[in-house]
Scaffold this active site. Structure first.
Site, mmCIF file in Angstrom:
data_model
loop_
_atom_site.group_PDB
_atom_site.id
_atom_site.type_symbol
_atom_site.label_atom_id
_atom_site.label_comp_id
_atom_site.label_asym_id
_atom_site.label_seq_id
_atom_site.Cartn_x
_atom_site.Cartn_y
_atom_site.Cartn_z
ATOM 1 N N SER A 62 3.690 -1.970 10.247
ATOM 2 C CA SER A 62 5.152 -1.845 10.351
ATOM 3 C C SER A 62 5.882 -3.130 9.981
ATOM 4 C CB SER A 62 5.547 -1.376 11.754
ATOM 5 O OG SER A 62 5.030 -0.086 12.021
ATOM 6 N N LYS A 91 0.023 4.273 -0.323
ATOM 7 C CA LYS A 91 -0.655 5.406 0.307
ATOM 8 C C LYS A 91 -0.468 6.679 -0.533
ATOM 9 C CE LYS A 91 -0.427 3.158 4.786
ATOM 10 N NZ LYS A 91 -0.267 3.312 6.244
ATOM 11 N N GLU A 125 -6.920 4.403 8.170
ATOM 12 C CA GLU A 125 -6.861 5.820 7.844
ATOM 13 C C GLU A 125 -8.181 6.307 7.244
ATOM 14 O OE1 GLU A 125 -3.368 5.423 5.509
ATOM 15 O OE2 GLU A 125 -2.190 4.984 7.300
ATOM 16 N N GLY A 161 2.658 2.291 10.812
ATOM 17 C CA GLY A 161 3.538 3.431 10.625
ATOM 18 C C GLY A 161 4.213 3.926 11.889
ATOM 19 N N GLU A 212 -4.845 -5.262 10.731
ATOM 20 C CA GLU A 212 -3.851 -4.215 10.944
ATOM 21 C C GLU A 212 -4.154 -3.491 12.256
ATOM 22 O OE1 GLU A 212 -1.999 -2.637 6.995
ATOM 23 O OE2 GLU A 212 -4.042 -1.899 7.159
ATOM 24 N N HIS A 270 -9.406 0.547 5.421
ATOM 25 C CA HIS A 270 -8.127 0.840 6.064
ATOM 26 C C HIS A 270 -8.353 1.816 7.221
ATOM 27 C CE1 HIS A 270 -4.012 2.249 6.642
ATOM 28 N NE2 HIS A 270 -3.629 1.149 6.010
ATOM 29 N N ASN A 308 0.855 -1.185 0.000
ATOM 30 C CA ASN A 308 0.000 0.000 0.000
ATOM 31 C C ASN A 308 0.892 1.237 0.000
ATOM 32 O OD1 ASN A 308 -1.951 1.945 0.365
ATOM 33 N ND2 ASN A 308 -2.526 1.309 2.431
#
Length: 311
Positions: free
Chosen positions: A267, A69, A153, A227, A221, A151, A67
């Site tokens: 990560s 992003k 985000e 991240g 996730e 996701h 991904n």
């Protein structure tokens, strides 16, 4: 394969237990996970010489998605594609990359056929007067085979709700796109012991909406690991993955539980992917930052070799 687990709650700094554990979930911390359907396991307990098997609880092919992003320029993506095209990738892995929408055409026309292309998001229905949105039809027109939905985000920054995400997944599947269906808990939810509750609720939103699980990959996730450089230990990730597979067995079907790939994201990098891949219920990865580095992403793809058990 027989699966055992020690009491992870005593080993982990952040607990997984729900506030009101049911006997089923509480047994995750016991010495035996015997309530899980043994038919879901690919047994390798009776070794035979010169045979190699993949020790995966699911029956699907190892899956690694990148991904990208909101990262990249035409120049940096040209370099990344060159690195990926030159990389030696293990053949028994489905490999997918998800560029920003504006670069999908560049990627699709220049990347090796070995790697499929995904969108990072899609609209809940057919395109039209929806400023800034991307339709499933547009992704297909550019040659995408997959789309990432749910996701963290999109959930926690954009504000998308479970039901809305489920409807997005249903529409994408109905139009022939595969769905990488993301789920995962916030740090405060994990610390409160609500990991299973949150993940099951998000999974149920997909189950309530989708017509079939044939083209779905579940990506677990944990939001606190995305991240941040913090990675769920192999034991933490495995414990959630096995619970997700059991939820599918009890709420959808044993066949779906066996066939659906459950991948880990948060990560993941070239240094930790091999140890994570060894876990039986981890069927691959959804990779963020490390997917922007061609050689490192190839290392993660090739971590499938740690799943191969000489038997």
């Amino acid at each position: 394969m027989a699966v055992t687990s020690t009491s992870l709650a005593s080993q982990l700094s952040i607990g997984l237990r729900p506030h009101h554990p049911s006997p089923k979930l509480d047994s995750l911390s016991s010495q035996s996970l015997s309530f899980f359907d043994p038919n879901i396991r690919l047994s390798v307990s009776s070794p035979k010489p010169s045979r190699t098997v993949i020790a995966m609880a699911g029956s699907g092919k190892f899956f690694v998605g990148g991904n990208w992003k909101c990262n990249g320029t035409k120049d940096s993506i040209t370099k990344l594609i060159a690195d990926l095209n030159n990389a030696k990738l293990e053949p028994d892995v489905d490999v997918v990359v998800a560029p920003p929408f504006v670069y999908i055409d560049q990627v699709k026309t220049s990347i090796t056929d070995r790697i499929e292309v995904s969108g990072q998001n899609s609209w809940v229905g057919k395109g039209g007067a929806f400023t800034g949105e991307i339709s499933v039809e547009q992704l297909k027109d550019l040659g995408c085979k997959w789309v990432i939905l749910g996701h963290s985000e999109r959930r926690h920054v954009i504000g998308e709700k479970d039901e809305f995400i489920g409807k997005k997944a249903a529409y994408a599947l109905s139009e022939g796109l595969g769905v990488i269906a993301c789920i995962g808990e916030l740090l405060e939810e994990r610390e409160a012991g609500k990991t299973f509750d949150v993940c099951f609720q998000q999974l149920k939103a997909y189950a309530d909406a989708v017509p079939s699980w044939d083209n779905i990959v579940i990506a677990y996730e944990p939001v606190w690991a995305i991240g941040t450089g913090k990675v769920a230990s192999p034991e933490q990730a495995q414990e959630v993955h096995i619970a997700l597979r059991d939820w599918l067995k009890n709420n959808v079907s044993a066949e779906v539980a066996s066939k659906t790939r459950i991948i880990y994201g948060g990560s993941v990098n070239g240094g930790n992917s091999a140890e994570l891949a060894k876990k039986e219920d981890i069927d691959g990865f959804l990779v963020g930052g490390a997917s922007l580095k061609g050689p490192e992403f190839a290392t993660i793809v090739n971590s499938v070799t740690s799943k191969k058990v000489a038997a």
